[in-house]
Design a protein around this motif. Sequence first.
Motif, PDB file in Angstrom:
ATOM      1  N   THR A   1      22.948   1.329   7.500  1.00  0.00           N
ATOM      2  CA  THR A   1      23.334   0.521   6.337  1.00  0.00           C
ATOM      3  C   THR A   1      24.004  -0.779   6.794  1.00  0.00           C
ATOM      4  O   THR A   1      24.015  -1.765   6.074  1.00  0.00           O
ATOM      5  CB  THR A   1      24.309   1.297   5.426  1.00  0.00           C
ATOM      6  N   ILE A   2      24.511  -0.754   8.008  1.00  0.00           N
ATOM      7  CA  ILE A   2      25.170  -1.956   8.544  1.00  0.00           C
ATOM      8  C   ILE A   2      24.152  -3.094   8.720  1.00  0.00           C
ATOM      9  O   ILE A   2      24.524  -4.267   8.694  1.00  0.00           O
ATOM     10  CB  ILE A   2      25.881  -1.620   9.881  1.00  0.00           C
ATOM     11  N   TYR A   3      22.861  -2.750   8.851  1.00  0.00           N
ATOM     12  CA  TYR A   3      21.838  -3.793   9.033  1.00  0.00           C
ATOM     13  C   TYR A   3      21.850  -4.797   7.881  1.00  0.00           C
ATOM     14  O   TYR A   3      21.671  -5.984   8.081  1.00  0.00           O
ATOM     15  CB  TYR A   3      20.432  -3.180   9.085  1.00  0.00           C
ATOM     16  N   THR A   4      22.011  -4.257   6.666  1.00  0.00           N
ATOM     17  CA  THR A   4      21.955  -5.155   5.504  1.00  0.00           C
ATOM     18  C   THR A   4      23.273  -5.910   5.317  1.00  0.00           C
ATOM     19  O   THR A   4      23.349  -6.812   4.502  1.00  0.00           O
ATOM     20  CB  THR A   4      21.641  -4.356   4.217  1.00  0.00           C
TER      21      THR A   4
END
Lengths: 666, 317
Positions: A154-157
């Motif tokens: 979720t850190i990607y976004t």
Amino acid sequence: MSDSQFYENQFLKLSEWFPGAVGVFGPLMLALILMGVVFGYLVAAFRHGAGEGFYIVAQTVGGFFPDWLRMSPRRVWAIARLAIKEAFRRRVVMVTFGLFALAILFGGWFMNSNSDHPDRIYVNFVAFGTQMLVLFMGILVASFSLPDDIKNKTIYTVVTKPVRASEIVVGRIVGFTAIGTALLTLMGIVSFVFVWGGLTHTHQIVGENQSIASFEDIDPTTRLNQLGRRVSNGAIKTFQTTMDDGHRHTGELIEDIRDADSPPMDASNVVSKEVLPNGQIKYRRVIVDLAAGHTHGVKVSGDGDNATITLGPARGFFRARVPYYSDSLAFFEYTGARKEGGVDVGRELNRQGFFDGGTPWLPNTLSRAEFDFSGIVESRFEDPNLVVLEMNLGVFRTTKANIQKRVLGSWQIESVPENPEEGRVVSERFTFESQEYQTQLMPIKRKIVGQKTDESGNFEPSAEFDLFDDYAKNGKLKLVLRCEDPNQYLGAARADVYFRSADQPYAWNFFKSYLGIWAQMLVIISLGVAFSTFLNAPVTIVMTAVTMLVGFNTEFIREMLSPDHVGGGPLESFYRIVTQNSMVLELDPGIGSTLLEKSDQLLVQMLASLTYIAPNFSIFNFSESLIYGYDISLDRLGVAFITAFAFFIGFSILGYFSLKTREIAK
Amino acid sequence: MPAAEVNTKEQSSKKLQQSNPDYDPNIVVEAQNLSKIYHDFWGRQKVRALKALDLEVRKGEVFGLLGPNGSGKSTTIKLLLGLLFPTSGRALVFGKDASEVTKNEKIGYLPEESYLYRFLTAEETLDFYGRLFDMPAKVRKERAAELIEKVGLTWAKRRQLREYSKGMVRRIGLAQALINDPELILLDEPTSGLDPLGTREMKDMIIELKEQGKTVVMCSHLLADVQDVCDRIAILYQGELKELGRVDSLLKVSDETQVRFDNVPESAHAEIRAVIEKHGGNIISMENPKTTLEELFLSIVRESSERPGHRSDRAAN
């Protein structure tokens, strides 16, 4: 926290502490940053070559200030809000509060209201429980958040938006701290109600009616009260109260003969007064004896045998005493020579220095303890006409002497003139009976008989001098304590003798002690978030918990390095427990014992090194002050907050660099 | 586009030119000798995911990265986003290094799977990402409503994403990628997990973005998707660039001619054959063309939505 650390912390002055702290924090941060840069360069050079490595490190370091200066509050708050929602989603907060509620619901069953200090048990229970629950909640939420975000990707976004590493780290800390604050507030309110409700009580006097008529006469042969204890001198009747809250009190009607100009401090308990032929006044007063660490105020209406007695709320609980400590304490032995730390009467009492009462052959002892006070001005005291001196003296007997008799001491005050040629004002010596294991109150009247020295240093005739205008003319005052019993010792430390001002409101003190827990929580959350930027969740939990335990036991761990430490380190101690070996005996020489000792040395050295990195939690721990009924000074609060924020900044920077230099994707 | 916004974009472009003299505003993405090697814990080489990639993506084009699984497509996208650091070479976006945070202001990214916070609702999700762009509350609210409507999730905007189907999550993922009205959109397997209808809508959306002048970089292993929407493609295989060029020129078969016509009777076929043979041509096939399964499916769905309860006429045949 050890006793000595607690007392040391009582003297913390923000203005004195701050320059030293900055002197430590600044170079330490600089050293850590330099170490980080060198380490970062070595890693980058190993992976990308010397030139490219330098470029990468320069780029990372160069981006530091823009990344911190251009932080957006909106983005930080967005991350914080997400952290709050996440913590709720994990139900960690609900579970923490549920555990606390359970403890409060059933904890009351196990509280011993009849102990010497039930207030301490209650406050210790809620303060320690809250502290542990909040800190472990902090560790859990801080440790799982970022590693889970990385694991679930979720850190990607998030990192592909214009979000800086500093915002991710600070946002998380702010979010978890916000939720911890809400939880702590709730727990604080519940705790306060629990303590207040648990200790607030009153009693009825046993008898047909609540009047002097129901009191019993004292048997002149035994002079014992209903509970079989000796009554005070001057007592003429006794009574006992109903059993409430697990205890009962006894009380006395005493005859108290006083000079006309020195009425009793508390006039509410006076039943009658009679002027004697010599001009003195005989007061009859009702006194409630101490039980379960408190007494009760008494309200008298009417007079004579028909006077009605009503017991008020408990006195002795819910205190926040404000002590004025001396600036320094010096001990002098009987020769008049200064003796550093006083007489050491044994290891177990090394907090206090002792001064002796001389011997029967040298009765006029010069042995004494001198406390130098400054800032003694009228405005600092609730009632300048009756200043309260409070003492917690230690007693050490070399002979049994008269066991019924308490060891005698004396106090004396003298002025400390700026100019030595100015005459000194020295009071008489006032003798008192020491009260071992108790806090002793000594009311000091404003007018005190003493002598003044003339130009040549000779004493002029005795006269009355004013405490503030003569003795403490320049705000400075010397208090001298002596032991007046030959062959016995009195002991005192700087924190044991102080003047008292008006108490602070208890609720405010309670709140301040919870601010201490809040500061601890901020440090733990910052630490957890910083670790979670480069460790996975389980390792983060272990590392944070270990750092916290080291921080709580800083002194103990450092003590283990001391050559005086008995029983060895953790491994040796464990071996001794298993084999039931005495702590004070040397282990049998051999390879096994050498291995144990060497492993212990290594382990203790490593732990001791950690104590210089981990925060010393005794700085934030105010629960002892609350438990012992001392006001938590704003100085201590300031020191705790500045330290907590320094760790917050330090750990945020660590987290920032760690996040900035790691690959988010795999 | 409002005049003020145009001015700001021009200013930022000018700024970039000042800070990076080599910056060409027409080149949005640039990979220079870009390589990525994955190492194990001990620093030993594990996989060489990308080998010396050189490419440029120009403003306003739809660029496709094509290749089988493990060819380096996603690695390229992650390097361009700064999620990975290159082992050597450089990845530039809008003339800035890929590790530069400020480049993200003009980027929208849809990851391979929509990695979103499942405990948030669609509205909260877009509000959260809007905040990350420092957008004021009013703008955030308007933009979120607009995008939710655009991806067709208005009816489910207050439901937590954990209750969404894969296709719905993909849609809200696209919405979050567009929250900042980006100039460059990076799509990692954009049609993955979508049904044919969703796939078609996604492709239409990409074409719409291109029409708005946006630059789109997408990677996919679904060749038909790439063919349908991309202007240029790069084909990667085992981390190496194998082919790069315009889709139409790469797919053009120069030595064959295709003619399609309608309303010609069967009897005319013989004449047509004769003409071709006369000119020395070789007929490879002459038959009634077939529609694609996608076309058939979409038309059935379209008819069914227009006439609910009726069975499709085509299905009966």
